[in-house]
Design a protein around this motif. Sequence first.
Motif, PDB file in Angstrom:
ATOM      1  N   THR A  21      -2.819 -47.035  32.545  1.00 55.83           N
ATOM      2  CA  THR A  21      -1.485 -46.766  33.091  1.00 55.83           C
ATOM      3  C   THR A  21      -1.285 -45.253  33.169  1.00 55.83           C
ATOM      4  N   GLY A  22      -0.328 -44.855  33.994  1.00 54.44           N
ATOM      5  CA  GLY A  22      -0.157 -43.415  34.228  1.00 54.44           C
ATOM      6  C   GLY A  22      -1.352 -42.881  34.989  1.00 54.44           C
ATOM      7  N   ALA A  23      -1.877 -43.741  35.875  1.00 52.90           N
ATOM      8  CA  ALA A  23      -3.187 -43.476  36.498  1.00 52.90           C
ATOM      9  C   ALA A  23      -3.176 -42.305  37.479  1.00 52.90           C
ATOM     10  N   ALA A  24      -1.981 -41.873  37.887  1.00 51.67           N
ATOM     11  CA  ALA A  24      -1.918 -40.712  38.770  1.00 51.67           C
ATOM     12  C   ALA A  24      -1.659 -39.425  37.984  1.00 51.67           C
ATOM     13  N   GLY A  25      -1.613 -39.526  36.661  1.00 51.90           N
ATOM     14  CA  GLY A  25      -1.259 -38.364  35.838  1.00 51.90           C
ATOM     15  C   GLY A  25      -2.466 -37.549  35.411  1.00 51.90           C
ATOM     16  N   GLN A  26      -2.186 -36.555  34.546  1.00 50.92           N
ATOM     17  CA  GLN A  26      -3.271 -35.623  34.217  1.00 50.92           C
ATOM     18  C   GLN A  26      -4.305 -36.178  33.237  1.00 50.92           C
ATOM     19  N   ILE A  27      -3.912 -36.942  32.242  1.00 51.98           N
ATOM     20  CA  ILE A  27      -4.926 -37.518  31.341  1.00 51.98           C
ATOM     21  C   ILE A  27      -5.804 -38.483  32.136  1.00 51.98           C
ATOM     22  N   ALA A  28      -5.153 -39.292  32.952  1.00 51.50           N
ATOM     23  CA  ALA A  28      -5.900 -40.287  33.734  1.00 51.50           C
ATOM     24  C   ALA A  28      -6.962 -39.617  34.606  1.00 51.50           C
ATOM     25  N   ASP A  68       0.678 -47.105  38.199  1.00 56.84           N
ATOM     26  CA  ASP A  68       1.619 -45.984  38.123  1.00 56.84           C
ATOM     27  C   ASP A  68       2.921 -46.433  38.775  1.00 56.84           C
ATOM     28  N   ILE A  69       3.898 -45.533  38.838  1.00 55.41           N
ATOM     29  CA  ILE A  69       5.213 -45.903  39.382  1.00 55.41           C
ATOM     30  C   ILE A  69       5.180 -45.786  40.919  1.00 55.41           C
ATOM     31  N   PRO A  70       6.110 -46.460  41.621  1.00 59.48           N
ATOM     32  CA  PRO A  70       6.075 -46.463  43.097  1.00 59.48           C
ATOM     33  C   PRO A  70       5.975 -45.059  43.716  1.00 59.48           C
ATOM     34  N   GLY A  95       0.573 -43.947  30.561  1.00 56.23           N
ATOM     35  CA  GLY A  95       1.725 -43.591  31.391  1.00 56.23           C
ATOM     36  C   GLY A  95       3.008 -43.440  30.594  1.00 56.23           C
ATOM     37  N   ALA A  96       3.530 -42.247  30.542  1.00 58.36           N
ATOM     38  CA  ALA A  96       4.765 -41.923  29.828  1.00 58.36           C
ATOM     39  C   ALA A  96       5.028 -40.446  30.066  1.00 58.36           C
ATOM     40  N   MET A  97       6.252 -40.038  29.761  1.00 57.95           N
ATOM     41  CA  MET A  97       6.591 -38.613  29.961  1.00 57.95           C
ATOM     42  C   MET A  97       5.928 -37.767  28.864  1.00 57.95           C
ATOM     43  N   PRO A  98       5.297 -36.631  29.213  1.00 57.92           N
ATOM     44  CA  PRO A  98       4.772 -35.735  28.164  1.00 57.92           C
ATOM     45  C   PRO A  98       5.860 -34.772  27.696  1.00 57.92           C
ATOM     46  N   ASP A 129      11.068 -36.549  20.384  1.00 55.73           N
ATOM     47  CA  ASP A 129      12.139 -36.322  21.358  1.00 55.73           C
ATOM     48  C   ASP A 129      11.917 -37.153  22.629  1.00 55.73           C
ATOM     49  N   LEU A 130      10.721 -37.701  22.788  1.00 56.44           N
ATOM     50  CA  LEU A 130      10.410 -38.499  23.987  1.00 56.44           C
ATOM     51  C   LEU A 130      10.782 -39.961  23.796  1.00 56.44           C
ATOM     52  N   LEU A 131      11.195 -40.297  22.571  1.00 55.22           N
ATOM     53  CA  LEU A 131      11.368 -41.703  22.232  1.00 55.22           C
ATOM     54  C   LEU A 131      12.295 -42.437  23.219  1.00 55.22           C
ATOM     55  N   ALA A 190      13.217 -41.746  26.169  1.00 56.77           N
ATOM     56  CA  ALA A 190      12.725 -41.813  27.552  1.00 56.77           C
ATOM     57  C   ALA A 190      11.564 -42.790  27.690  1.00 56.77           C
ATOM     58  N   ASN A 191      10.717 -42.895  26.671  1.00 53.09           N
ATOM     59  CA  ASN A 191       9.453 -43.620  26.864  1.00 53.09           C
ATOM     60  C   ASN A 191       9.400 -45.021  26.275  1.00 53.09           C
ATOM     61  N   VAL A 192      10.240 -45.302  25.285  1.00 56.19           N
ATOM     62  CA  VAL A 192      10.023 -46.540  24.528  1.00 56.19           C
ATOM     63  C   VAL A 192      10.222 -47.796  25.389  1.00 56.19           C
ATOM     64  N   PRO A 214       6.096 -41.167  21.850  1.00 57.47           N
ATOM     65  CA  PRO A 214       5.480 -41.099  20.525  1.00 57.47           C
ATOM     66  C   PRO A 214       4.573 -42.329  20.308  1.00 57.47           C
ATOM     67  N   ALA A 215       3.268 -42.080  20.249  1.00 62.14           N
ATOM     68  CA  ALA A 215       2.276 -43.142  20.412  1.00 62.14           C
ATOM     69  C   ALA A 215       2.399 -44.244  19.356  1.00 62.14           C
ATOM     70  N   ASN A 216       2.583 -43.885  18.087  1.00 61.82           N
ATOM     71  CA  ASN A 216       2.610 -44.918  17.034  1.00 61.82           C
ATOM     72  C   ASN A 216       3.755 -45.895  17.277  1.00 61.82           C
ATOM     73  N   SER A 274       0.657 -30.505  28.601  1.00 63.66           N
ATOM     74  CA  SER A 274       0.067 -31.011  27.362  1.00 63.66           C
ATOM     75  C   SER A 274      -1.414 -31.301  27.558  1.00 63.66           C
ATOM     76  N   SER A 275      -2.094 -31.456  26.426  1.00 68.32           N
ATOM     77  CA  SER A 275      -3.548 -31.621  26.447  1.00 68.32           C
ATOM     78  C   SER A 275      -3.915 -32.810  27.322  1.00 68.32           C
ATOM     79  N   ALA A 276      -5.008 -32.693  28.050  1.00 65.75           N
ATOM     80  CA  ALA A 276      -5.379 -33.799  28.946  1.00 65.75           C
ATOM     81  C   ALA A 276      -6.868 -34.121  28.813  1.00 65.75           C
TER      82      ALA A 276
HETATM   83  N1  LIG Z   1      -1.661 -39.607  21.450  1.00 65.69           N
HETATM   84  C1  LIG Z   1      -2.144 -38.448  21.851  1.00 65.69           C
HETATM   85  O1  LIG Z   1      -2.983 -37.833  21.161  1.00 65.69           O
HETATM   86  C2  LIG Z   1      -1.733 -37.829  23.171  1.00 65.69           C
HETATM   87  C3  LIG Z   1      -2.432 -36.724  23.653  1.00 65.69           C
HETATM   88  C4  LIG Z   1      -2.053 -36.150  24.865  1.00 65.69           C
HETATM   89  C5  LIG Z   1      -0.961 -36.662  25.566  1.00 65.69           C
HETATM   90  N2  LIG Z   1      -0.305 -37.743  25.074  1.00 65.69           N
HETATM   91  C6  LIG Z   1       0.810 -38.343  25.823  1.00 65.69           C
HETATM   92  O2  LIG Z   1       0.285 -39.075  26.934  1.00 65.69           O
HETATM   93  C7  LIG Z   1       1.305 -39.239  27.931  1.00 65.69           C
HETATM   94  C8  LIG Z   1       0.764 -38.913  29.309  1.00 65.69           C
HETATM   95  O3  LIG Z   1       0.431 -37.545  29.406  1.00 65.69           O
HETATM   96  P1  LIG Z   1      -0.041 -36.901  30.800  1.00 65.69           P
HETATM   97  O4  LIG Z   1      -0.309 -35.479  30.496  1.00 65.69           O
HETATM   98  O5  LIG Z   1      -1.068 -37.731  31.460  1.00 65.69           O
HETATM   99  O6  LIG Z   1       1.323 -36.989  31.605  1.00 65.69           O
HETATM  100  P2  LIG Z   1       1.539 -36.905  33.199  1.00 65.69           P
HETATM  101  O7  LIG Z   1       2.998 -36.633  33.403  1.00 65.69           O
HETATM  102  O8  LIG Z   1       0.542 -36.014  33.835  1.00 65.69           O
HETATM  103  O9  LIG Z   1       1.217 -38.386  33.657  1.00 65.69           O
HETATM  104  C9  LIG Z   1       1.977 -39.472  33.256  1.00 65.69           C
HETATM  105  C10 LIG Z   1       1.887 -40.501  34.369  1.00 65.69           C
HETATM  106  O10 LIG Z   1       2.541 -41.679  33.893  1.00 65.69           O
HETATM  107  C11 LIG Z   1       3.240 -42.224  34.990  1.00 65.69           C
HETATM  108  N3  LIG Z   1       4.240 -43.176  34.515  1.00 65.69           N
HETATM  109  C12 LIG Z   1       5.507 -42.937  34.081  1.00 65.69           C
HETATM  110  N4  LIG Z   1       6.118 -44.107  33.802  1.00 65.69           N
HETATM  111  C13 LIG Z   1       5.211 -45.094  34.028  1.00 65.69           C
HETATM  112  C14 LIG Z   1       5.264 -46.500  33.942  1.00 65.69           C
HETATM  113  N5  LIG Z   1       6.370 -47.139  33.549  1.00 65.69           N
HETATM  114  N6  LIG Z   1       4.166 -47.198  34.267  1.00 65.69           N
HETATM  115  C15 LIG Z   1       3.041 -46.581  34.683  1.00 65.69           C
HETATM  116  N7  LIG Z   1       2.944 -45.243  34.831  1.00 65.69           N
HETATM  117  C16 LIG Z   1       4.032 -44.508  34.490  1.00 65.69           C
HETATM  118  C17 LIG Z   1       3.813 -41.008  35.704  1.00 65.69           C
HETATM  119  O11 LIG Z   1       4.231 -41.321  37.038  1.00 65.69           O
HETATM  120  C18 LIG Z   1       2.618 -40.070  35.655  1.00 65.69           C
HETATM  121  O12 LIG Z   1       1.760 -40.243  36.766  1.00 65.69           O
HETATM  122  C19 LIG Z   1       2.451 -38.335  27.455  1.00 65.69           C
HETATM  123  O13 LIG Z   1       3.436 -39.134  26.791  1.00 65.69           O
HETATM  124  C20 LIG Z   1       1.787 -37.386  26.477  1.00 65.69           C
HETATM  125  O14 LIG Z   1       2.699 -36.863  25.538  1.00 65.69           O
HETATM  126  C21 LIG Z   1      -0.668 -38.332  23.900  1.00 65.69           C
END
Ligand SMILES: NC(=O)c1ccc[n+]([C@@H]2O[C@H](COP(=O)([O-])OP(=O)(O)OC[C@H]3O[C@@H](n4cnc5c(N)ncnc54)[C@H](O)[C@@H]3O)[C@@H](O)[C@H]2O)c1
Length: 332
Positions: free
Chosen positions: A10-17, A42-44, A88-91, A100-102, A104-106, A132-134, A241-243
Amino acid sequence: MSEPIRVVVTGAAGQIAYSILYMIAKGDVFGPNQPLILHLLDIPLMMGVLEGVVMELADCALPLLVSVVPTDDPAVAFKDVSAAFLVGAMPRKQGMERKDLLAANVTIFKVQGEALDKYARKDVKVLVVGNPANTNALVCSQYAPSIPKENFTAMTRLDQNRAQSQIAAKVGVPVANVSNIIIWGNHSSTQFPDASNAKVVVNGKEVPAPSAVQDDAWLRTYFVETVQKRGAAVIAARKMSSAMSAAKAACDHVRDWFQGTAPGRFVSMGVLSDGSYGTPKDVIFSFPVSISNGKWQIVQGLSVDDFAKERLAITGKELEEERSEAFAVVNA
Ligand SMILES: NC(=O)c1ccc[n+]([C@@H]2O[C@H](COP(=O)([O-])OP(=O)(O)OC[C@H]3O[C@@H](n4cnc5c(N)ncnc54)[C@H](O)[C@@H]3O)[C@@H](O)[C@H]2O)c1
Ligand SMILES: O=C(O)C[C@H](O)C(=O)O
């Protein structure tokens, strides 16, 4: 070659993905003989960007990648998957704590828990990366009652890798010479990176990390703080954030979960606490685990001194607070 398995990111269009998809698709996680069908959610709004990612995956010409399913529909994304990377979640941005992301993301993890429950295989292994992953992992598992609770984990492997790298640099050995570092608790600045049970190979001989480091004050202060604050340091430098390192850690976590840990070795994973080491039950707490046949077990009987006990209590308390806040949000 075996039958292909379905894996969702999930979050497949984002930076970690952008880093993780290549690593998974080239065999770093499920091995060189396991073909894959990648589901990308990812989102529409991001479907256009996702199209570009799909083009690039095709252009990588990866032999293990059978097909790719890009979608904004959780019903499609989670259908029959064996593994789920919930990224997929807000960084967070500079100056924020991960909790602080709780708010928005939970909710994302409530919806995805429900979708996993309905559409995924019952033996799906779920890694939550989104912060917050946990606590997100806990919420996700609560909304997927038909999937065993032990199938939901949160990522603290990035913290473990960071800690391993700090110890290797301090001792002056390659990073592969360091093992059995523990990250206890939350993936937050209250986590406790603990090298007291770790091992380091120095001049061909494996020795306890504290004797290799020979600097207890460093281990209790600089080391702990550097790992706790590394995410923030990367954000301050990169303005994002780290990717790359997060993607690598997610692959390490799921690879070890599927393929197991070597005898005498353990890794850290956020898993449902059973109260081991005096921690609060029913939060997703990072413990040292050993893994075989796809099942993790909390490593028991490690020495935990008073310094460590105090830190475990602090991070455990934070997880209990996050749990209350999270369920207040999803139940509102
Ligand atoms: N646990 C860890 O060690 C760790 C490390 C790095 C980042 N993170 C977290 O990972 C998350 C992603 O980071 P990133 O840098 O890839 O962010 P990013 O903003 O580059 O990408 C997030 C992607 O998720 C998508 N998204 C949002 N809501 C979604 C949903 N409901 N369904 C599917 N996709 C959705 C967004 O459209 C976006 O493309 C953040 O919350 C960041 O804090 C965790
Ligand atoms: O620190 C962050 O917010 C991102 C990630 O959790 C990290 O540890 O790098």
